[in-house]
Design a protein around this motif. Structure first.
Motif, PDB file in Angstrom:
ATOM      1  N   THR A 271      30.620  40.220  26.514  1.00 32.09           N
ATOM      2  CA  THR A 271      29.873  39.876  27.729  1.00 32.09           C
ATOM      3  C   THR A 271      30.764  39.321  28.833  1.00 32.09           C
ATOM      4  OG1 THR A 271      29.353  37.690  26.840  1.00 32.09           O
ATOM      5  CG2 THR A 271      27.739  39.454  26.454  1.00 32.09           C
ATOM      6  N   ASP A 272      32.071  39.199  28.577  1.00 32.30           N
ATOM      7  CA  ASP A 272      32.988  38.698  29.614  1.00 32.30           C
ATOM      8  C   ASP A 272      33.124  39.713  30.740  1.00 32.30           C
ATOM      9  OD1 ASP A 272      33.488  36.365  28.234  1.00 32.30           O
ATOM     10  OD2 ASP A 272      35.289  37.144  27.256  1.00 32.30           O
ATOM     11  N   LYS A 273      33.221  39.196  31.949  1.00 36.09           N
ATOM     12  CA  LYS A 273      33.392  40.055  33.118  1.00 36.09           C
ATOM     13  C   LYS A 273      34.839  40.556  33.154  1.00 36.09           C
ATOM     14  CE  LYS A 273      32.578  40.019  38.129  1.00 36.09           C
ATOM     15  NZ  LYS A 273      33.290  41.226  38.307  1.00 36.09           N
ATOM     16  N   VAL A 274      34.992  41.848  33.372  1.00 37.22           N
ATOM     17  CA  VAL A 274      36.314  42.456  33.489  1.00 37.22           C
ATOM     18  C   VAL A 274      36.844  42.155  34.894  1.00 37.22           C
ATOM     19  CG1 VAL A 274      37.568  44.659  33.522  1.00 37.22           C
ATOM     20  CG2 VAL A 274      35.743  44.287  31.865  1.00 37.22           C
ATOM     21  N   PRO A 275      38.094  41.719  35.017  1.00 37.21           N
ATOM     22  CA  PRO A 275      38.641  41.497  36.359  1.00 37.21           C
ATOM     23  C   PRO A 275      38.485  42.746  37.232  1.00 37.21           C
ATOM     24  CG  PRO A 275      40.109  40.585  34.723  1.00 37.21           C
ATOM     25  CD  PRO A 275      39.046  41.349  33.975  1.00 37.21           C
ATOM     26  N   ASP A 276      38.104  42.522  38.457  1.00 38.62           N
ATOM     27  CA  ASP A 276      37.818  43.596  39.402  1.00 38.62           C
ATOM     28  C   ASP A 276      39.087  44.362  39.765  1.00 38.62           C
ATOM     29  OD1 ASP A 276      37.232  44.380  42.541  1.00 38.62           O
ATOM     30  OD2 ASP A 276      35.457  44.446  41.249  1.00 38.62           O
ATOM     31  N   HIS A 277      38.915  45.641  40.037  1.00 40.53           N
ATOM     32  CA  HIS A 277      40.066  46.477  40.417  1.00 40.53           C
ATOM     33  C   HIS A 277      40.737  45.968  41.688  1.00 40.53           C
ATOM     34  CE1 HIS A 277      36.759  48.237  42.765  1.00 40.53           C
ATOM     35  NE2 HIS A 277      37.693  48.588  43.612  1.00 40.53           N
ATOM     36  N   THR A 278      39.973  45.334  42.572  1.00 42.44           N
ATOM     37  CA  THR A 278      40.568  44.812  43.804  1.00 42.44           C
ATOM     38  C   THR A 278      41.499  43.629  43.518  1.00 42.44           C
ATOM     39  OG1 THR A 278      38.632  43.407  44.211  1.00 42.44           O
ATOM     40  CG2 THR A 278      38.663  45.578  45.265  1.00 42.44           C
ATOM     41  N   THR A 279      41.213  42.899  42.451  1.00 43.24           N
ATOM     42  CA  THR A 279      42.094  41.792  42.059  1.00 43.24           C
ATOM     43  C   THR A 279      43.451  42.325  41.614  1.00 43.24           C
ATOM     44  OG1 THR A 279      40.187  40.489  41.361  1.00 43.24           O
ATOM     45  CG2 THR A 279      42.331  39.816  40.506  1.00 43.24           C
ATOM     46  N   ILE A 280      43.417  43.383  40.823  1.00 40.86           N
ATOM     47  CA  ILE A 280      44.673  44.006  40.381  1.00 40.86           C
ATOM     48  C   ILE A 280      45.446  44.482  41.604  1.00 40.86           C
ATOM     49  CG2 ILE A 280      45.719  45.815  38.979  1.00 40.86           C
ATOM     50  CD1 ILE A 280      43.046  45.957  37.453  1.00 40.86           C
ATOM     51  N   SER A 281      44.749  45.189  42.469  1.00 42.22           N
ATOM     52  CA  SER A 281      45.371  45.775  43.652  1.00 42.22           C
ATOM     53  C   SER A 281      45.946  44.695  44.568  1.00 42.22           C
ATOM     54  CB  SER A 281      44.339  46.615  44.406  1.00 42.22           C
ATOM     55  OG  SER A 281      44.915  47.206  45.530  1.00 42.22           O
ATOM     56  N   TRP A 282      45.166  43.630  44.811  1.00 43.30           N
ATOM     57  CA  TRP A 282      45.632  42.569  45.712  1.00 43.30           C
ATOM     58  C   TRP A 282      46.897  41.921  45.155  1.00 43.30           C
ATOM     59  CZ3 TRP A 282      46.866  37.484  45.479  1.00 43.30           C
ATOM     60  CH2 TRP A 282      47.102  36.860  46.697  1.00 43.30           C
ATOM     61  N   ASN A 283      46.885  41.607  43.879  1.00 45.71           N
ATOM     62  CA  ASN A 283      48.075  40.986  43.276  1.00 45.71           C
ATOM     63  C   ASN A 283      49.283  41.902  43.367  1.00 45.71           C
ATOM     64  OD1 ASN A 283      47.719  38.238  41.790  1.00 45.71           O
ATOM     65  ND2 ASN A 283      45.797  39.336  41.506  1.00 45.71           N
ATOM     66  N   ARG A 284      49.066  43.169  43.087  1.00 44.50           N
ATOM     67  CA  ARG A 284      50.172  44.132  43.113  1.00 44.50           C
ATOM     68  C   ARG A 284      50.724  44.299  44.525  1.00 44.50           C
ATOM     69  NH1 ARG A 284      49.856  49.003  44.072  1.00 44.50           N
ATOM     70  NH2 ARG A 284      47.638  49.219  43.722  1.00 44.50           N
TER      71      ARG A 284
END
Length: 190
Positions: free
Chosen positions: A98-111
């Motif tokens: 039930t844990d929320k998966v980190p959003d794709h925008t979070t990956i993108s922003w960090n990268r």
């Protein structure tokens, strides 16, 4: 008489994600031999300790990118979707059902922002490969195919050895291109 399975979808069950991932799954082997804890030390200078909201655990973030690289997922949006539905990926990342998966925008922003103009991706992936080599998980032979039909040449006395170099920069460049294409498709600024 026929029995419907609709009610099963609404029932509650007590399960352990540990039991749902097969013991021989490849990610279990990766988890057993690769120690990802070194990531915290490598990225610590890139995070602010006393400002802003708590960040996504960098180990989870880099493990997500590792999954994308490892399984050939060329879109952060698709990576997020795959993690949402794949129990082995969730287990590998330490996420519950039930844990929320980190959003794709979070990956993108960090990268694109936090890790921009650093060699952090290359350094981390190099360390992972070195650990894999030390545990004999990586051999010196690689076979790459693109499913093109070619006439077989099975003469074992006539062959050429070729060293193929691939680095994480290519993967990151592909992710950047996918983000730019996605933004264009959704009418957003580059």
């Amino acid at each position: 008489m026929l029995r419907s399975n609709r009610e099963k979808q609404q029932s509650y069950e007590f399960v352990s994600i540990e039991d749902l991932v097969p013991q021989d799954h490849l990610l279990r082997k990766v988890d057993k031999y690769i120690d990802f804890s070194f990531i915290d030390e490598k990225v610590r200078p890139l995070y602010c300790a006393d400002n802003g909201r708590p960040a996504i655990d960098p180990v989870v973030l880099f493990k997500m990118i590792f999954l994308g690289y490892f399984y050939g997922i060329r879109s952060e949006r698709q990576l997020e979707r795959e993690i949402q539905t794949n129990l082995a990926y969730r287990w590998f990342l330490g996420l519950g059902l039930t844990d929320k998966v980190p959003d794709h925008t979070t990956i993108s922003w960090n990268r694109r922002t936090r890790f921009k103009d650093t060699n952090i991706f290359q350094d981390i992936f190099d360390e992972i490969v070195l650990q894999a080599i030390s545990h004999r998980m990586v051999g010196g032979r690689v076979l790459v195919t693109d499913s093109t039909h070619v006439k077989a040449n099975a003469n074992k006395h006539q062959y050429t050895k070729q060293m193929v170099l691939q680095n994480t920069k290519d993967y990151v460049d592909e992710l950047n291109a996918a983000v730019a294409e996605d933004r264009k498709a959704h009418g957003k600024k580059p």
